[in-house]
Design an enzyme around this catalytic site. Structure first.
Site, mmCIF file in Angstrom:
data_model
loop_
_atom_site.group_PDB
_atom_site.id
_atom_site.type_symbol
_atom_site.label_atom_id
_atom_site.label_comp_id
_atom_site.label_asym_id
_atom_site.label_seq_id
_atom_site.Cartn_x
_atom_site.Cartn_y
_atom_site.Cartn_z
ATOM 1 N N LYS A 88 1.014 -1.403 0.302
ATOM 2 C CA LYS A 88 0.052 0.283 0.045
ATOM 3 C C LYS A 88 0.891 0.924 0.363
ATOM 4 O O LYS A 88 2.499 1.385 0.246
ATOM 5 C CB LYS A 88 -0.811 0.067 1.343
ATOM 6 C CG LYS A 88 -1.940 -1.013 1.046
ATOM 7 C CD LYS A 88 -2.664 -0.833 0.204
ATOM 8 C CE LYS A 88 -3.483 -3.082 0.131
ATOM 9 N NZ LYS A 88 -3.347 -3.669 -0.283
ATOM 10 N N ASP A 89 -0.059 2.482 -0.129
ATOM 11 C CA ASP A 89 0.851 3.497 -0.485
ATOM 12 C C ASP A 89 1.675 4.245 0.600
ATOM 13 O O ASP A 89 0.616 3.821 1.953
ATOM 14 C CB ASP A 89 -0.406 4.585 -1.028
ATOM 15 C CG ASP A 89 -0.772 4.166 -2.380
ATOM 16 O OD1 ASP A 89 -1.279 3.347 -2.516
ATOM 17 O OD2 ASP A 89 0.074 4.803 -3.116
ATOM 18 N N ARG A 90 2.164 5.030 0.411
ATOM 19 C CA ARG A 90 2.488 5.470 2.157
ATOM 20 C C ARG A 90 2.565 6.864 2.639
ATOM 21 O O ARG A 90 2.118 6.756 3.750
ATOM 22 C CB ARG A 90 4.169 6.171 1.623
ATOM 23 C CG ARG A 90 5.426 6.628 3.334
ATOM 24 C CD ARG A 90 7.059 7.125 2.916
ATOM 25 N NE ARG A 90 7.260 7.800 3.650
ATOM 26 C CZ ARG A 90 7.622 8.686 4.628
ATOM 27 N NH1 ARG A 90 6.733 9.327 3.819
ATOM 28 N NH2 ARG A 90 7.745 8.953 5.363
#
Length: 423
Positions: A88-90
């Site tokens: 998943k995105d940071r």
């Protein structure tokens, strides 16, 4: 269709937009809560028994690999005992499942880490692996968009998104601040482990802090791990683990690379595969072919993973199948198993030939990384229904995507902005 004016996108193979409308501009991720991702788990995954504890991980502003490494450190376990279904995105607030081998709910009850929440939800006999999810739900705000006919421009793009966008791998696939994962993968495929380490540790990028850029540049010039170890921030754990190894075993660059977590190491080669796909997809669009109109030589992929070739004889039937959503046109991301000789992969073959990379190189990389790089078919078109709302200069987008599809690929179609405003 419209060509991207941004050098970074073109460098990563993302050369085109599906729409020619004026971009709304704006900025993504003004705050992590502007980019919310909820993983949709596979139905029936997990249960009540088994050595793997399944937990719901909610993280805010954490890169997954670093989060996993810190979770492992706090629980006093190896990071190799933690598995997950999707990266998943940071700069976001994300929720997903992870599996922890031989960790108890009582140990999780005593766990604390800022901006990370772990909640046990069950047990399993199997570790979670990449791809073990139905998809992801997104709730995204684009702020400070251009106000002129904003609702009209958003509606026009929504219509196109429901039909087909180029299914590019997004910027975060290659690294947000340092988009070089595919280049490291290319070096691994060439067996140039020294240059792979030097590039990963020493290649500086403009948006890093000045001190980090300085240390990277010194290492690039001197290749002295001792100096970089003294001066790199402690949170740069991946670089430091490689440098510590090199300091103890000078010249063993292959061993230094293998100090990285296996999933991170494998991501380098898979990022190169993603780069090839982006380039081949852009080549298709540049040649005048579309995302949805088949031509003889194209390859189709069905929902069950079955593939079939398009021929002059079956073209009418194929066109009907595509219109009814039963399949989509696909391109092959090469690996150690070569695809059938079909027209749709000419661009990838030409790129690989120019780079002097063969299926044998992928086989050697599979052994080195200890990950299968078999190659895979990927749909060239992304489509989803977007629930969009406009409030003055803020645009809110809600939609769902299958695994491996990128929300930023959807957002870039609306924004048509500098890709660094999306990270």
């Amino acid at each position: 269709m419209k060509e991207s004016p941004y050098a970074l996108e073109r460098e990563l193979g993302m050369q085109y937009y599906a729409t020619s409308t004026l971009g709304i501009g704006g900025t993504l991720r003004t705050a992590p809560e502007d980019f919310i991702v909820d993983e949709i788990p596979l139905a029936g995954k997990g249960g009540t028994t088994g050595p793997y504890l399944i937990c719901r991980l909610t993280k805010t502003n954490w890169e997954l690999q670093h989060a996993v490494k810190e979770i492992a450190r706090r629980l006093n376990i190896s990071h190799r005992r933690i598995g997950w279904a999707g990266t998943k995105d940071r700069n976001a607030r994300t929720t997903q499942l992870i599996s922890l081998y031989k960790v108890t709910p009582e140990e999780i009850a005593g766990f604390y880490l800022k901006d990370i929440i772990l909640e046990p939800v069950g047990q399993s006999n199997e570790q979670l692996s990449l791809g073990d999810l139905e998809g992801n739900r997104f709730d995204i705000c684009i702020r400070d968009a251009g106000p002129e006919d904003l609702a009209g421009r958003v509606a026009a793009v929504c219509e196109t998104v429901s039909q087909a966008l180029p299914n590019y791998f997004g910027l975060q696939r290659f690294g947000v601040i340092r988009p070089l994962t595919h280049r490291i993968g290319e070096l691994i495929l060439h067996g140039d482990y020294e240059q792979a380490v030097v590039t990963y540790v020493g290649q500086a990028f403009p948006h890093e802090i000045d001190e980090v850029r300085r240390v990277r540049t010194v290492f690039m010039d001197t290749r002295d791990p001792a100096v970089a170890l003294r001066e790199l921030p402690v949170q740069m754990s991946f670089e430091r683990s490689m440098l510590s190894y090199l300091h103890a075993r000078p010249g063993d660059y292959a061993g230094a690379l293998q100090q990285l977590p296996p999933k991170l190491l494998s991501m380098f080669v898979s990022a190169f595969q993603s780069y090839l796909f982006n380039c081949a997809l852009s080549h298709r669009l540049a040649s005048g072919q579309t995302l949805t109109d088949p031509v003889p030589g194209d390859r189709l992929i069905f929902a069950n993973g079955r593939t079939d070739a398009v021929t002059a004889a079956n073209l009418p039937a194929v066109t009907l199948h595509l219109a009814r959503g039963r399949c989509t046109i696909a391109l092959f991301m090469p690996g150690k198993d070569e695809p059938d000789a079909i027209t749709g992969n000419d661009a990838i073959r030409d790129i690989l030939a120019d780079m002097q990379i063969t299926a044998e190189d992928f086989r050697k990389a599979s052994t080195f990384v200890r990950t299968k790089f078999d190659g895979a078919w990927r749909p060239i078109a992304l489509r989803t229904v977007v629930d969009a709302s406009v409030d003055e200069t803020t645009v809110r987008l809600k939609f769902t995507l299958p695994p491996g599809h990128y929300a930023t690929t959807v957002c870039r179609e609306y924004m048509k902005a500098d890709p660094l405003r999306m990270v």
